[in-house]
Structures are given as C-alpha cells and as structure tokens.
Design an enzyme around this catalytic site. Structure first.
Site, PDB file in Angstrom:
ATOM      1  N   ASP A 194      46.274  57.720  41.812  1.00 34.18           N
ATOM      2  CA  ASP A 194      46.243  57.032  43.098  1.00 34.18           C
ATOM      3  C   ASP A 194      46.262  58.076  44.201  1.00 34.18           C
ATOM      4  OD1 ASP A 194      48.406  54.977  45.070  1.00 34.18           O
ATOM      5  OD2 ASP A 194      46.258  54.749  44.802  1.00 34.18           O
ATOM      6  N   ASN A 215      43.562  59.603  45.560  1.00 32.63           N
ATOM      7  CA  ASN A 215      42.493  60.597  45.544  1.00 32.63           C
ATOM      8  C   ASN A 215      41.606  60.510  46.789  1.00 32.63           C
ATOM      9  OD1 ASN A 215      43.325  61.553  43.014  1.00 32.63           O
ATOM     10  ND2 ASN A 215      42.217  59.915  42.005  1.00 32.63           N
ATOM     11  N   ARG A 275      42.557  59.226  49.707  1.00 28.85           N
ATOM     12  CA  ARG A 275      43.386  59.647  50.849  1.00 28.85           C
ATOM     13  C   ARG A 275      43.473  61.169  50.909  1.00 28.85           C
ATOM     14  NH1 ARG A 275      46.102  55.236  48.937  1.00 28.85           N
ATOM     15  NH2 ARG A 275      47.597  56.479  47.781  1.00 28.85           N
ATOM     16  N   THR A 315      39.746  46.741  38.643  1.00 35.06           N
ATOM     17  CA  THR A 315      38.768  45.780  39.159  1.00 35.06           C
ATOM     18  C   THR A 315      38.624  45.915  40.665  1.00 35.06           C
ATOM     19  OG1 THR A 315      40.490  44.086  39.253  1.00 35.06           O
ATOM     20  CG2 THR A 315      39.081  44.118  37.294  1.00 35.06           C
ATOM     21  N   GLU A 316      39.654  46.394  41.344  1.00 37.41           N
ATOM     22  CA  GLU A 316      39.568  46.618  42.795  1.00 37.41           C
ATOM     23  C   GLU A 316      38.532  47.688  43.135  1.00 37.41           C
ATOM     24  OE1 GLU A 316      41.245  44.877  45.268  1.00 37.41           O
ATOM     25  OE2 GLU A 316      41.700  43.584  43.561  1.00 37.41           O
ATOM     26  N   ASN A 317      38.328  48.640  42.225  1.00 40.13           N
ATOM     27  CA  ASN A 317      37.363  49.713  42.482  1.00 40.13           C
ATOM     28  C   ASN A 317      35.934  49.191  42.621  1.00 40.13           C
ATOM     29  OD1 ASN A 317      39.355  51.666  40.324  1.00 40.13           O
ATOM     30  ND2 ASN A 317      39.129  52.062  42.499  1.00 40.13           N
TER      31      ASN A 317
END
Length: 159
Positions: A45, A47, A49, A91-93
């Site tokens: 998480d 990456n 940002r 799935t958000e990706n």
C-alpha cells in the site's frame, strides 16, 4: 508495505478493516520468532502516494513496491514463514486508469518472470487466488509455468 517504513504484518479480518495482530515483523533489526509466524499477509500500500511524493509516475511506485515484496519474500524464507500471502491486486485496482492497471500487471509479470528460477530452487510455490480469469493471459500462463516448474523440482527432490 509503505516504501518509507517496510513492515510485514499478520492480520485478522473484520468486515471493512484489517486489524494487525500482536505479531509485527520489522526489517529494522527486530523480528518475531519464526515459530510464531506460520502465515504472514502482506498488503502493498502507498506505492502511488510514494511516487506522487517523489514526483514520479505511478508505475515507478509500483516498481518500488515490487522491490519491497521481493525483500519480504526473502525475509519470510529466512524467518521460516510457511505461507506468505501478498495482496498484489484488489478489485479496487480495476477502477484505476487502464494504463496504470496495465503497468501494474507488467510490473507483476516482469518480477515473477525474473524470479521464476529462484522460486523453483527455493521451493516457493506461487498461487494466484481470486478472479484469476481476469488476469492477463500472459500472466496466467506464467503462473502455470512457475507451478509446473515447482512440481518438477519437488518430484526431483522428493522422488
């Protein structure tokens, strides 16, 4: 894994949030005993940002994250972790810009391809879970190739 402070966590799941358990493995010289870590979950998480903060394209952040995952695999093997789950794509990706999604798949595939022989030698099994049919065909084939190579090594070593 935050690119600023790489940390492996084991976690328990509660709807809507991930709650770290009492075990935290930090690469800064502190580690929980290997006997307590049968399964470690890694959630890359931050990456994007990190890339934004460093004025880099998001793909550069994903490449940096892949480097951290490689380090996590090495630490997991050294510490005797039996299972390392990497939540590499959610799935958000899929909601991201298609070019970023394609870049993320390329990073994943390139790194798996680069480490393919190492996985077999170290008896590391790579398993894709979830909606595998949505992965790019080339990545599905690569994962199958890695699995076949691992099976061949196991037969050779155990047979």
């Amino acid at each position: 894994v935050s690119c600023r402070t790489p940390t492996l966590i084991t976690a328990t799941y509660k709807p809507g949030r991930v709650v770290p358990s009492s075990l935290t493995v930090r690469w800064a010289g502190q580690a929980a005993p290997a006997s307590t870590m049968a399964h470690v979950a890694l959630i890359p998480d931050g990456n994007r940002r990190w890339a934004d903060a460093n004025s880099l394209p998001h793909a550069a952040g994903h490449m940096r994250g892949a480097e951290r995952v490689k380090e996590a695999v090495k630490v997991a093997v050294q510490e005797g972790v039996e299972v390392l789950t990497v939540y590499a794509f959610s799935t958000e990706n899929w909601k991201r810009d298609p070019s970023e999604v394609a870049a993320l798949w390329r990073v994943i595939e390139e790194n798996l391809r680069r480490e393919q022989q190492s996985f077999a030698k170290q008896r590391i099994r790579v398993v894709a879970v979830g909606e595998v049919e949505r992965l790019p065909a080339s990545l599905q084939e690569l994962i199958a190739d890695i699995d076949r190579a691992q099976a061949a090594v196991e037969v050779e070593l155990d047979g």
